[in-house]
Scaffold this motif. Structure first.
Motif, PDB file in Angstrom:
ATOM      1  N   LYS A 460       0.874  -1.201   0.044  1.00 59.77           N
ATOM      2  CA  LYS A 460      -0.036  -0.041   0.039  1.00 59.77           C
ATOM      3  C   LYS A 460       0.687   1.166  -0.013  1.00 59.77           C
ATOM      4  N   GLU A 461       1.798   1.323   0.529  1.00 60.99           N
ATOM      5  CA  GLU A 461       2.990   2.494   0.531  1.00 60.99           C
ATOM      6  C   GLU A 461       4.340   2.096   0.215  1.00 60.99           C
ATOM      7  N   PRO A 462       4.404   1.763  -0.970  1.00 60.39           N
ATOM      8  CA  PRO A 462       5.585   1.339  -1.614  1.00 60.39           C
ATOM      9  C   PRO A 462       6.671   2.548  -1.498  1.00 60.39           C
ATOM     10  N   ASN A 463       6.367   3.520  -1.517  1.00 59.66           N
ATOM     11  CA  ASN A 463       7.489   4.874  -1.813  1.00 59.66           C
ATOM     12  C   ASN A 463       7.789   5.279  -0.352  1.00 59.66           C
ATOM     13  N   LEU A 464       7.314   4.676   0.842  1.00 59.78           N
ATOM     14  CA  LEU A 464       8.073   5.011   2.272  1.00 59.78           C
ATOM     15  C   LEU A 464       9.348   4.846   2.227  1.00 59.78           C
ATOM     16  N   VAL A 465      10.195   5.798   2.664  1.00 62.60           N
ATOM     17  CA  VAL A 465      11.387   5.765   2.901  1.00 62.60           C
ATOM     18  C   VAL A 465      11.775   4.786   3.991  1.00 62.60           C
ATOM     19  N   ARG A 466      12.357   3.535   3.579  1.00 64.35           N
ATOM     20  CA  ARG A 466      12.917   2.335   4.478  1.00 64.35           C
ATOM     21  C   ARG A 466      14.368   2.370   4.220  1.00 64.35           C
ATOM     22  N   SER A 467      14.955   2.384   5.761  1.00 61.62           N
ATOM     23  CA  SER A 467      16.566   2.466   5.852  1.00 61.62           C
ATOM     24  C   SER A 467      17.034   1.068   5.737  1.00 61.62           C
ATOM     25  N   PHE A 468      15.914  -0.077   5.972  1.00 64.69           N
ATOM     26  CA  PHE A 468      15.974  -1.443   6.050  1.00 64.69           C
ATOM     27  C   PHE A 468      14.770  -2.018   5.522  1.00 64.69           C
ATOM     28  N   ARG A 469      15.125  -2.904   4.575  1.00 63.22           N
ATOM     29  CA  ARG A 469      14.176  -3.372   3.691  1.00 63.22           C
ATOM     30  C   ARG A 469      14.179  -5.064   3.866  1.00 63.22           C
ATOM     31  N   VAL A 470      13.168  -5.717   4.019  1.00 65.83           N
ATOM     32  CA  VAL A 470      13.211  -7.495   4.173  1.00 65.83           C
ATOM     33  C   VAL A 470      13.609  -7.804   2.741  1.00 65.83           C
ATOM     34  N   PRO A 471      14.352  -8.657   2.428  1.00 65.10           N
ATOM     35  CA  PRO A 471      14.697  -9.175   1.283  1.00 65.10           C
ATOM     36  C   PRO A 471      13.769 -10.257   1.034  1.00 65.10           C
ATOM     37  N   ALA A 472      13.144 -10.314  -0.306  1.00 72.68           N
ATOM     38  CA  ALA A 472      12.216 -11.620  -0.610  1.00 72.68           C
ATOM     39  C   ALA A 472      10.983 -11.348   0.373  1.00 72.68           C
ATOM     40  N   LEU A 473      10.509 -10.264   0.612  1.00 69.84           N
ATOM     41  CA  LEU A 473       9.481 -10.153   1.723  1.00 69.84           C
ATOM     42  C   LEU A 473       8.335 -11.155   1.417  1.00 69.84           C
ATOM     43  N   PRO A 474       7.718 -11.224   0.136  1.00 66.59           N
ATOM     44  CA  PRO A 474       6.564 -12.117   0.163  1.00 66.59           C
ATOM     45  C   PRO A 474       6.933 -13.500   0.975  1.00 66.59           C
ATOM     46  N   LEU A 475       8.087 -14.186   0.336  1.00 67.31           N
ATOM     47  CA  LEU A 475       8.409 -15.355   0.877  1.00 67.31           C
ATOM     48  C   LEU A 475       8.841 -15.178   2.480  1.00 67.31           C
ATOM     49  N   ILE A 476       9.486 -14.602   2.898  1.00 66.92           N
ATOM     50  CA  ILE A 476       9.915 -14.093   4.298  1.00 66.92           C
ATOM     51  C   ILE A 476       8.742 -14.097   4.965  1.00 66.92           C
ATOM     52  N   ALA A 477       7.608 -13.055   4.855  1.00 72.27           N
ATOM     53  CA  ALA A 477       6.439 -12.927   5.375  1.00 72.27           C
ATOM     54  C   ALA A 477       5.780 -14.434   5.535  1.00 72.27           C
ATOM     55  N   CYS A 478       5.537 -14.988   4.313  1.00 69.58           N
ATOM     56  CA  CYS A 478       4.555 -16.156   4.339  1.00 69.58           C
ATOM     57  C   CYS A 478       5.191 -17.237   5.179  1.00 69.58           C
TER      58      CYS A 478
END
Length: 547
Positions: A460-478
């Protein structure tokens, strides 16, 4: 009904950060120490005994591996959220800005269960180590003054049964007779035997006194205690290697069976027992969650909080695995039976393992380190609980009393005093095993919700500034969601029943009180949000300039 899904705007968080009365005094290593301070203690000094006896046997090490893997997924999601919303409140605050108020409330309600029950569990365990420490110096507190009513009555029932059957060896029967004598010696009030875990009550009040003096002082005390207990854990690993009997590891995964105590039965051991063990000891990893609750007091939260979360988790997982292997190698898992030959071993498993090995001197070192070390676990958990209450109170979901911060000490005094009183009373009256399982439910539930919420926010908010991003988020979250939910359903039936009952009570309170008093529902954000708003990504720079 749609209003219950209303989300807190990012601008509200920005203004909240600018006007926060909490003092930003925590660097990345102080935050890491907070994580280690909470993690090291609950699992090593408390749950190694219960996990080995009630669930996994020697395969407890595998339970820690499973729990650690599950935590990695949740920790990465926590780290991304902390880099976006560096505020107190942990998963509650994250959900409020991404999924909606009702979702945030239930997470917050689950976190209350997690931290409150976790604090009580540690307080009870501290009591066990403290009583053992006194015995080492020839001092003995009365049985009725160190035992909760439930445990005392259960032990009395089992002792009476065993003596009536008379099938056990004489030394064990003598132990059961002593249990009966201790029960009968307890004072009475209106024909009821009085039992109270007084040390558990006192230590909670002592920790509250420390926290009321301010976060900076509490952090320094925590740093010292963390150094002490990590040193003790390394000592346990190295010294314990010389007393391992590999026969205690055979079979490494015991055959599945059923354990019955006073008519209550549950399945243990086997592969299912290993998984159930991971569920039961899961609350031991709550420390990295506690780091996120202190984001409002971090000097550079968007960078330091993610670092502290991941670093503390990695360090402690390795130590957990090594200690569980050493402990189950030194002492047979069946000897942790609270109704057996060593009834206190389940409360202080590491120290008793060295006692049984004939190394009383090592028991002194471990008991002193554990007694002091568990104080930091309790300190961090109560501190985290109070910050979650602070965030929920500022949003109007719980009474405003919990949001008042003392300008001198920079801590929520009334909040801490109320929490301390409730935790102290319940800890003094409740068995440790029930507390530990309910804490695990709260932890697993919160971790599941964070994995869901960070995924929703990325979409929903892809443009928010993130100083850390989870790699492969869909897989990690699932993976995080799947493992945590699976572990929830492997908790004891009693823990599931009590915990789901807790959630139902939470829904009732939300619709009767919280929804009506919510500042967001009433068109405002409260006084903390009236500041001139600045971009969230500039907050760290402003803090550095103010120092």
């Amino acid at each position: 009904m749609s209003k219950i899904w209303v989300k807190k705007p990012m601008s509200a968080y920005e203004a909240d950060i600018q006007k926060s009365q909490l003092k930003r005094v925590l660097g990345k290593w102080s935050l890491t120490a907070i994580g280690i301070g909470a993690i090291i203690g609950g699992g090593i000094f408390v749950l190694t005994g219960t996990g080995a006896y009630y669930n996994a046997g020697p395969a407890l090490a595998l339970s820690f591996v499973i729990a650690g893997i599950a935590c990695v997924f949740a920790a990465l999601c926590y780290a991304e959220f902390a880099s976006i919303l560096p505020v107190e409140g942990s998963a509650y605050a994250y959900a409020y800005g991404t999924v909606g108020e009702i979702f945030a409330w239930i997470i917050g309600w689950g976190l209350i269960l997690e931290y409150a029950m976790g604090s009580m569990t540690v307080a009870v365990s501290w009591s066990g180590y403290f009583a053992k420490l006194l015995k080492m110096f020839g001092l003995h507190l009365p049985y009725w003054m160190t035992t909760d009513p439930g445990t005392a009555n259960k032990a009395f029932g089992e002792a009476t049964k065993q003596l009536a059957e008379g099938t056990l060896p004489a030394d064990k029967l003598l132990g059961f007779q002593e249990t009966i004598n201790n029960f009968n010696a307890a004072p009475e009030l209106f024909d009821f035997k009085l039992f109270l875990n007084l040390p558990a009550l006192v230590i909670v009040l002592f920790v509250i006194w420390i926290l009321l003096r301010g976060t900076k002082g509490a952090a320094k005390a925590n740093n010292f205690i963390v150094i002490l207990k990590v040193s003790a854990i390394i000592f346990v690993i190295i010294a314990g290697l010389f007393f391992i009997d590999t026969a205690n590891w055979t079979p490494f995964i015991p055959e599945a069976t059923t354990i019955t105590e006073n008519g209550v039965s549950h399945k243990a051991y086997g592969i299912a027992g290993v998984v159930a063990g991971a569920s039961a000891i899961f609350f031991a990893y709550v420390g990295f969650d506690a780091v996120s609750t202190q984001a409002g007091e971090a000097i550079n939260p968007k960078k330091d909080v993610p670092f502290a979360i991941i670093t503390s988790l990695i360090i402690c997982t390795v130590l957990y695995i090594l200690v569980s292997l050493v402990l189950t190698g030194m002492m047979h898992y069946t000897d942790f039976n609270p109704l057996g030959k060593y009834p206190d071993a389940i409360k202080a498993p590491v120290a008793y393992a060295f006692d049984i090995a004939g190394q009383a001197w090592a028991g002194y070192i471990i008991t002193i380190a554990a007694t002091i070390g568990l104080i930091s676990v309790l300190m961090v958990m109560i501190m985290g609980q109070s910050r979650i209450f602070l965030g929920m109170s500022k949003d109007g979901l719980i009474p405003s009393t919990f949001a008042k911060v003392d300008p001198t000490s920079g801590v929520p005094r009334k909040n801490l005093m109320i929490l301390g009183s409730v935790i102290a009373i319940i800890a003094s009256l409740t068995p440790i095993n029930d507390l530990a399982h309910m804490t695990s439910f709260g932890t697993l539930f919160a971790f599941t919700m964070v994995c869901v919420a960070v995924w929703v926010l990325r979409v929903k908010e892809p443009n928010l500034v993130r100083s850390f991003r989870v790699p492969a988020l869909p897989l990690i979250a699932c993976l995080g969601i799947t493992i945590n939910v699976y572990l929830i359903f492997n908790l004891s039936k009693e823990a599931q029943m009590y915990s789901f009952g807790w959630l139902i009570i939470g829904f009732i309170i939300y619709f009767l009180y919280s929804k009506k008093h919510s500042k967001l529902q009433n068109g405002g954000y409260g006084e903390t949000f009236k500041a001139e708003q600045e971009p969230l990504q500039d907050v760290d720079i402003d803090i550095d300039n103010k120092k």
